[in-house]
Design a protein around this motif. Structure first.
Motif, PDB file in Angstrom:
ATOM      1  N   GLY A  22     -10.051   6.959   2.216  1.00 26.51           N
ATOM      2  CA  GLY A  22      -9.200   5.982   1.642  1.00 26.51           C
ATOM      3  C   GLY A  22      -7.986   4.952   2.057  1.00 26.51           C
ATOM      4  N   VAL A  23      -9.077   4.225   3.577  1.00 28.39           N
ATOM      5  CA  VAL A  23      -9.097   2.623   3.379  1.00 28.39           C
ATOM      6  C   VAL A  23      -8.193   1.429   2.867  1.00 28.39           C
ATOM      7  N   HIS A  24      -7.910   0.815   2.812  1.00 32.00           N
ATOM      8  CA  HIS A  24      -8.263  -0.198   1.990  1.00 32.00           C
ATOM      9  C   HIS A  24      -7.924  -1.782   2.787  1.00 32.00           C
ATOM     10  N   TRP A  25      -8.854  -2.498   2.537  1.00 34.22           N
ATOM     11  CA  TRP A  25      -8.821  -3.544   3.517  1.00 34.22           C
ATOM     12  C   TRP A  25      -8.784  -5.187   2.714  1.00 34.22           C
ATOM     13  N   GLN A  26      -7.704  -6.189   3.754  1.00 30.86           N
ATOM     14  CA  GLN A  26      -8.009  -6.881   3.613  1.00 30.86           C
ATOM     15  C   GLN A  26      -8.499  -8.293   3.553  1.00 30.86           C
ATOM     16  N   GLN A  27      -8.403  -8.951   2.354  1.00 27.48           N
ATOM     17  CA  GLN A  27      -9.396 -10.376   2.884  1.00 27.48           C
ATOM     18  C   GLN A  27      -9.384 -11.083   3.514  1.00 27.48           C
ATOM     19  N   PRO A  28     -10.228 -11.539   4.457  1.00 30.68           N
ATOM     20  CA  PRO A  28      -9.897 -13.065   5.474  1.00 30.68           C
ATOM     21  C   PRO A  28      -9.476 -14.735   4.156  1.00 30.68           C
ATOM     22  N   LEU A  29      -8.259 -15.118   5.462  1.00 32.21           N
ATOM     23  CA  LEU A  29      -8.468 -16.094   4.653  1.00 32.21           C
ATOM     24  C   LEU A  29      -9.507 -17.034   4.723  1.00 32.21           C
ATOM     25  N   ALA A  30      -9.237 -17.776   3.746  1.00 34.96           N
ATOM     26  CA  ALA A  30     -10.558 -18.510   3.838  1.00 34.96           C
ATOM     27  C   ALA A  30     -10.655 -20.320   4.651  1.00 34.96           C
ATOM     28  N   GLY A  31     -11.006 -20.483   4.928  1.00 36.44           N
ATOM     29  CA  GLY A  31     -11.046 -21.387   5.928  1.00 36.44           C
ATOM     30  C   GLY A  31     -12.242 -21.775   6.974  1.00 36.44           C
ATOM     31  N   THR A  32     -11.844 -22.384   7.941  1.00 33.72           N
ATOM     32  CA  THR A  32     -13.233 -22.941   8.624  1.00 33.72           C
ATOM     33  C   THR A  32     -14.052 -21.464   9.433  1.00 33.72           C
ATOM     34  N   LEU A  33     -13.180 -20.992   9.679  1.00 29.42           N
ATOM     35  CA  LEU A  33     -14.036 -19.821  10.696  1.00 29.42           C
ATOM     36  C   LEU A  33     -14.470 -18.556   9.545  1.00 29.42           C
ATOM     37  N   HIS A  34     -15.013 -18.624   9.963  1.00 29.39           N
ATOM     38  CA  HIS A  34     -16.063 -17.103   8.942  1.00 29.39           C
ATOM     39  C   HIS A  34     -15.451 -15.672   9.388  1.00 29.39           C
ATOM     40  N   LEU A  35     -14.202 -15.688   9.948  1.00 28.54           N
ATOM     41  CA  LEU A  35     -14.782 -14.129  10.009  1.00 28.54           C
ATOM     42  C   LEU A  35     -15.241 -12.734   8.565  1.00 28.54           C
ATOM     43  N   GLY A  36     -14.635 -13.195   7.627  1.00 23.03           N
ATOM     44  CA  GLY A  36     -14.849 -12.012   7.378  1.00 23.03           C
ATOM     45  C   GLY A  36     -16.419 -11.389   6.844  1.00 23.03           C
ATOM     46  N   ASN A  51      -1.277   6.342   8.041  1.00 24.35           N
ATOM     47  CA  ASN A  51      -0.398   6.995   7.004  1.00 24.35           C
ATOM     48  C   ASN A  51      -2.120   7.479   5.970  1.00 24.35           C
ATOM     49  N   THR A  52      -2.466   6.216   6.088  1.00 27.07           N
ATOM     50  CA  THR A  52      -3.817   6.506   4.528  1.00 27.07           C
ATOM     51  C   THR A  52      -4.560   8.406   5.624  1.00 27.07           C
ATOM     52  N   TYR A  53      -5.065   8.171   6.554  1.00 25.84           N
ATOM     53  CA  TYR A  53      -5.765   8.966   7.843  1.00 25.84           C
ATOM     54  C   TYR A  53      -5.442  10.121   7.080  1.00 25.84           C
ATOM     55  N   TYR A  54      -3.598  10.529   7.645  1.00 25.01           N
ATOM     56  CA  TYR A  54      -3.297  11.881   7.846  1.00 25.01           C
ATOM     57  C   TYR A  54      -2.568  12.201   6.028  1.00 25.01           C
ATOM     58  N   LEU A  55      -2.760  11.808   5.101  1.00 24.66           N
ATOM     59  CA  LEU A  55      -3.525  12.026   3.912  1.00 24.66           C
ATOM     60  C   LEU A  55      -4.226  12.408   3.345  1.00 24.66           C
ATOM     61  N   THR A  56      -5.124  12.140   3.730  1.00 25.22           N
ATOM     62  CA  THR A  56      -6.568  12.883   4.175  1.00 25.22           C
ATOM     63  C   THR A  56      -6.452  14.168   4.590  1.00 25.22           C
ATOM     64  N   ALA A  57      -6.447  13.886   5.797  1.00 23.26           N
ATOM     65  CA  ALA A  57      -6.776  15.363   6.378  1.00 23.26           C
ATOM     66  C   ALA A  57      -5.730  16.457   5.623  1.00 23.26           C
ATOM     67  N   LYS A  58      -5.161  16.085   5.641  1.00 22.64           N
ATOM     68  CA  LYS A  58      -3.868  17.034   4.370  1.00 22.64           C
ATOM     69  C   LYS A  58      -4.917  17.280   3.314  1.00 22.64           C
ATOM     70  N   ARG A  59      -5.352  16.613   2.260  1.00 15.98           N
ATOM     71  CA  ARG A  59      -5.996  16.763   1.293  1.00 15.98           C
ATOM     72  C   ARG A  59      -7.041  18.136   1.699  1.00 15.98           C
ATOM     73  N   MET A  60      -7.615  17.729   2.814  1.00 10.97           N
ATOM     74  CA  MET A  60      -9.038  18.489   3.371  1.00 10.97           C
ATOM     75  C   MET A  60      -8.070  19.876   3.785  1.00 10.97           C
ATOM     76  N   GLY A  61      -6.943  19.934   4.260  1.00  7.87           N
ATOM     77  CA  GLY A  61      -6.259  21.201   4.192  1.00  7.87           C
ATOM     78  C   GLY A  61      -6.344  21.527   5.616  1.00  7.87           C
ATOM     79  N   ILE A  62      -6.521  19.991   6.567  1.00  9.30           N
ATOM     80  CA  ILE A  62      -6.188  19.812   8.088  1.00  9.30           C
ATOM     81  C   ILE A  62      -4.473  19.774   8.364  1.00  9.30           C
ATOM     82  N   ALA A  63      -4.350  20.573   9.039  1.00 13.97           N
ATOM     83  CA  ALA A  63      -2.385  20.699  10.311  1.00 13.97           C
ATOM     84  C   ALA A  63      -2.712  19.813  10.688  1.00 13.97           C
ATOM     85  N   VAL A  64      -1.756  19.343  11.234  1.00 13.54           N
ATOM     86  CA  VAL A  64      -1.727  18.383  12.465  1.00 13.54           C
ATOM     87  C   VAL A  64       0.062  18.799  13.228  1.00 13.54           C
TER      88      VAL A  64
END
Length: 170
Positions: A22-36, A51-64
């Motif tokens: 469930g993790v979503h990624w942000q694209q790196p900024l364009a520029g001189t550094l090629h951090l992407g 929060n994404t991991y907590y939701l995934t755990a809940k869907r899997m039946g994992i109690a925190v």
């Protein structure tokens, strides 16, 4: 060392695993550094990641469990069986197929620090969490973990070397 090599070798599969959970990624900024090619940014930052991991755990039946202190590991015949924890309702035994012990070191345990640093540890200021007291390290060693391997890793931490140097200078 084998564990470190495995972690490095397998790290390339981590972004795909994170995306699958469930993790979503942000694209790196364009520029001189090629951090992407070498860096990744979570869309929404660390809070969104958790929060994404907590939701995934809940869907899997994992109690925190919140406000719970793991006090011991139950390992039988070299196989993890359960954790024993204490919370506001008393003690609880939670059985499982596997466990990841990511409980910090023992930097809040002055008595343990004195074993390696001597009486100078009495003057150490504990700025981090008081829960890094070595409870899980003790449980691991009680169940056969190699204490010299734990010490080698812990004593290589740069902040501990810095503390030793500061203590020696004072």
């Amino acid at each position: 060392m084998d564990l470190a090599k495995m972690a490095i070798r397998e790290s390339s599969s981590l972004p795909a695993w994170m995306s699958k959970h469930g993790v979503h990624w942000q694209q790196p900024l364009a520029g001189t550094l090629h951090l992407g090619r070498t860096n990744r940014w979570f869309l929404g930052g660390g809070k969104a990641l958790l929060n994404t991991y907590y939701l995934t755990a809940k869907r899997m039946g994992i109690a925190v469990r919140y406000n719970a202190l793991v006090e011991d590991l139950l390992i039988e015949n070299d196989k993890f069986e359960a954790v024993r924890l204490k919370n506001e309702n008393g003690e609880e035994l939670i059985r499982g197929r596997a466990v990841v012990v990511a409980a910090g070191g023992y930097e809040a345990n002055i008595e343990w620090l004195k074993r390696h640093w001597g009486e100078a540890a009495e003057n150490f200021i504990i700025r981090g969490t008081p829960y890094n007291d070595g409870t899980m390290l003790a449980a691991l060693m009680k169940n056969g973990a190699n204490p010299s391997a734990i010490r080698k890793v812990f004593m290589r931490l740069p902040w501990m070397r810095a503390r030793r140097n500061l203590t020696a200078a004072s």
